[in-house]
Design an enzyme around this catalytic site. Structure first.
Site, PDB file in Angstrom:
ATOM      1  CB  SER A 145      -1.150  -0.202   1.497  1.00  0.00           C
ATOM      2  OG  SER A 145      -1.923   1.144   1.202  1.00  0.00           O
ATOM      3  CG  ASP A 150      -6.059  -3.664  -4.439  1.00  0.00           C
ATOM      4  OD1 ASP A 150      -6.828  -2.705  -3.406  1.00  0.00           O
ATOM      5  OD2 ASP A 150      -5.085  -3.845  -3.503  1.00  0.00           O
ATOM      6  CG  HIS A 174      -5.426  -2.985   0.159  1.00  0.00           C
ATOM      7  ND1 HIS A 174      -4.586  -2.862  -0.654  1.00  0.00           N
ATOM      8  CD2 HIS A 174      -4.449  -1.996   1.280  1.00  0.00           C
ATOM      9  CE1 HIS A 174      -3.852  -0.805  -1.100  1.00  0.00           C
ATOM     10  NE2 HIS A 174      -3.663  -0.943   0.101  1.00  0.00           N
TER      11      HIS A 174
END
Length: 811
Positions: A377, A497, A528
């Site tokens: 991320s 995602d 994610h």
């Protein structure tokens, strides 16, 4: 269970002998044995490090069955030869597989094939001594039932404990091309340094000092130089979750008309920062002894795994975080500068100090100047940003679920589009959440006025009014500098995602396709998430092979052994397949025309008139959907005559007679009109057909994985099949109708006038089964991502001039 191992390095027998001697499975004693059974008995004696007496070890061997009638101890005591079936009966049990549940003693090789475990080469039905040595070597590299290699399993039980303080053992210790856990994790050195970054983002007349937390093996104190895993995490020093939530924007606002403007790329190109830089602090004294330590970091379990294997780990939160200088900027060049400042220090090219008083400099004297960046991320995003600078010392990047262009995170096609699950979040919200200097009351008192000014500037420049690409977003577009990448890349992303959408990794993959660096891509079926504790793929082994090659310089053929692309299948559980590319330019394309609720092939197409839908919902229905986005999604894709009837268009193909494997970026060409001078369209590509599909969130398997001997742990996970569903959303996309040309030019939009529109959806790789139908849903408001104005907008689509184009592969 199905096992996929991509990181087993093929090894010659001579090299296998050397490596087995290095890890103390072979020595002069057992090399003198003349019967395979004696050698295998000795291997098993050594494989139970937790048992210290021969009688107890013998008891363990007697608990294994060699044949349906004979246990392992009895068999190896009374026979000289080791049949292949006997070897694998014992091996499967040591790997944790259960007799009669996972395999049958009468045919262990059938289970080896079904589970996809490697079988060592052999010419006959029994192993020769030489073949047995090779078979044991291969077994040590083989995954057990919980997804660890057998050698890692032995490691967690203390196999390498006697070797940790044995000076004759080389460090790092390499087996099958991968570093092994021969470093004492109870003696790790924890220290804090403050790196002086070449920037002054809080404008106090001094270069920003950035706190970095270092964890390194004790052996570095005696001169061992080690590679570094560096994770840049803006969350590392804490977050302001309440403040970020308070700043979250209201998305129940109308879409507004934009003034048409012919804007060029030059108009939106970010200007370089030209603010004069304060002088560096003078270095009057240097030391190798840190002044600060810390108790426990917010660690990443993959990093923990490598701490036991002789890698140092560094965590840094960057500018504007607790105990560092500067202000948060959410992804701009200033944040990139602060990110690479740590790399420059690790590579010996920048100064750090022992305290914030900056009186004593401290070099990274223990570093071998070879750095990898890790993280998911925002963490992986900063790794991507760092790579695009070409900074010296950064050898490789392992970026997971990373942003490559912040516009593609918070915007899409001239629209404000939220990351999935976070309506109303934006660059200013993320800046506020990560401005952890606020957690220190005294520091925040001194910096508060500057911070509020900075925050207001981010809010204004991010431009939630138009959603256009502008200089603010251009400064946060790392793809512009992809040509500067010198580090090798291992990219990981989820095909489901919708936080960091797949376009981010796809655009980066396409940008580096022709660069002279080694690049690998892994695509999974999750959202994610991290994938380093999954049973069905040897991800940790892949990373070990990769980092041992990249940072330790071991010629283990990682660059050729690992496939270019590994993709998890969306139909068969625990299945990962190798591909030469993803979204290759040479992919063929399947074309569908839109026709009265149908997707038809061009040969079956007959001209059709326009069809329309209205985006405005009854107030009660609208309000309900704003609080129950899952119900909106179900109604959007559900039966034609449900609550969303007349508020979206739904087209389905004929039932497929063969599987269709979508691979790449579907595109849609339309002629569209709207009854007002403003409008947006959203699209979803859908798999229609009752099926038990993989869940997009992995299932915890209630098994703990050790990262080393008496060291950190992780939870084993796997994607499992969920209950039967009638459909699955494959991919989606959005576009402001005033941004038909691109994301920065605003086009005129006259009411009730048809315009040509071409939209590229998020990239995918998806197996659509025979017996299913491909669906296309056209709608406007996306309750999970776009603004929600509930406006009286009537959209019309000219079906005769609209088409869907789907790239695919045959495999």
């Amino acid at each position: 269970m199905r096992n996929q191992q991509f990181a087993i390095r093929p090894t010659t027998l001579d090299q296998a002998r050397v490596e087995l001697q290095q890890i103390h499975f072979l020595d002069d004693t057992n090399l003198s044995f003349t019967t395979p059974s004696d050698l295998l008995r000795d291997f098993y004696d050594r494989s139970w490090p937790e048992y210290t007496t021969s009688s107890v070890v013998a008891q363990q061997l007697s608990n294994l069955m060699a044949t349906p009638e004979t246990d392992g101890l009895t068999y190896l005591t009374t026979h000289e030869q080791v049949p292949v079936d006997v070897f694998y009966n014992l091996a499967l049990q040591r790997l944790g597989f259960a007799v009669d549940l996972d395999f049958q003693l009468a045919n262990p090789l059938a289970a080896m094939t079904k589970i996809q475990l490697p079988v060592a080469d052999h010419e006959g039905t029994t192993f020769t001594l030489t073949e047995l040595i090779n078979a044991w070597y291969v077994l040590l590299t083989t995954h057990n039932k919980t997804g660890q290699t057998f050698l890692d399993q032995l490691t967690t039980h203390g196999y390498f404990a006697p070797l940790i303080h044995d000076n004759s053992v080389p460090k790092p210790l390499i087996f099958n091309g991968k570093a092994q856990a021969v470093f004492d994790t109870t003696q790790l050195i924890h220290e804090v340094v403050y790196v002086e970054s070449p920037q002054d983002t809080d404008h106090d007349g001094h270069r920003d000092l950035l706190k970095a937390e270092v964890i390194r093996p004790a052996e570095t104190a005696s001169g061992l130089k080690v590679p570094v895993l560096y994770t840049a995490s803006p969350y590392n020093q804490g977050t302001n979750d309440e403040a970020g939530e308070a700043l979250t924007h209201n998305v129940n606002v109308p879409l507004t008309a934009k003034q048409p403007a012919t804007t060029t790329l030059a108009d939106v190109t970010a200007e370089p920062v030209t603010t004069p830089l304060p002088d560096a602090r003078p270095v009057t004294a240097t030391t190798h002894t840190a002044a600060e330590t810390f108790a426990r970091e917010q660690s990443y379990t993959l990093n923990d795994y490598f701490l036991a294997r002789g890698f140092a780990v560094v965590y840094a939160a960057g500018i504007g975080t607790k105990n560092s200088d500067g202000l948060r900027t959410t992804g701009d060049p200033e944040e990139t500068t602060s990110t690479i400042a740590i790399i420059e220090w690790l590579a010996g090219n920048r100064t750090a100090f022992t305290t914030r008083n900056a009186t004593q400099a401290i070099p990274a004297w223990w570093s071998n100047h070879q750095v990898a960046m890790t993280g998911r991320s925002y963490l992986g995003t900063l790794a991507t940003a760092a790579a695009t600078t070409g900074v010296a010392g950064l050898k490789t990047v392992i970026s997971e679920a990373a942003i490559s262009n912040w516009y593609d995170y918070y915007r899409d096609g001239g629209l404000v589009v939220a990351p999935g699950g976070f309506p109303g979040e934006d660059a200013d919200v993320l800046a506020e959440e990560t401005f952890s200097r606020q957690l220190l009351a005294g520091d925040y008192h001194r910096i508060q006025e500057k911070w509020q000014h900075q925050l207001a500037a981010i809010t204004q420049k991010q431009d939630r009014v138009t959603g256009n690409y502008n200089r603010f977003w251009d400064a946060r577009n790392y793809l512009k500098n992809a040509k500067n990448i010198k580090a090798d890349l291992l990219l990981v992303h989820g095909l489901n995602d919708w936080n960091v959408k797949p376009r981010n990794v796809n655009n980066l993959w396409r940008a580096v396709r022709d660069l002279p660096v080694t690049k690998k891509l892994i695509l999974h079926q999750g959202q994610h998430i991290y994938i380093n504790a999954f049973r069905s793929i040897d991800y940790t082994d892949i990373v070990n092979l990769w980092l041992t090659h990249e940072l330790l310089g071991v010629d283990n053929h990682a660059e050729t052994l690992l496939p270019n692309v590994i993709i998890q299948d969306n139909v068969t559980p625990e299945t990962w397949q190798a591909y030469p590319d993803w979204d290759a330019p040479s992919n063929p394309v399947q074309h569908f025309n839109l026709q009265a609720d149908e997707l038809v092939t061009p040969s079956d197409h007959t001209p059709a008139a326009a069809t329309s839908f209205n985006d405005q919902l009854p107030v009660d229905q609208f309000n309900h959907y704003t609080h129950h986005i899952d119900e909106w999604q179900a109604d959007l894709l559900g039966d034609k005559h449900n609550a969303m009837f007349k508020h979206r268009l739904l087209f389905k193909s004929a039932v497929l007679t063969d599987d269709l494997v979508l691979d790449g970026r579907p595109t849609i060409d339309l002629q569209v009109a709207v009854n007002q001078p403003l409008g947006l369209l959203s699209f979803q590509l859908v798999d229609y057909g009752d099926a038990k599909r993989l869940g997009v969130s992995p299932t915890p398997l209630r098994i703990r994985l050790d990262e080393g001997y008496r060291w950190r742990e992780d939870n084993l996970r796997e994607f499992t099949v969920a209950a039967t569903t009638p459909w699955k959303m494959i991919t989606k996309g959005h576009r402001n109708l005033q941004n038909r040309t691109n994301a920065y030019q605003v086009d005129e939009l006259k009411p009730n006038t048809f315009y040509d529109l071409s939209v590229t959806l998020q990239p995918t790789h998806y197996r659509l089964l025979a017996g299913h139908q491909l669906g296309l849903v056209i709608y406007a408001t996306d309750f999970g991502m776009t603004v929600r104005g509930n406006q009286d907008l009537q959209y019309s689509i000219q079906l005769g001039k609209s088409a869907l184009h789907v790239p695919f592969i045959t495999d």
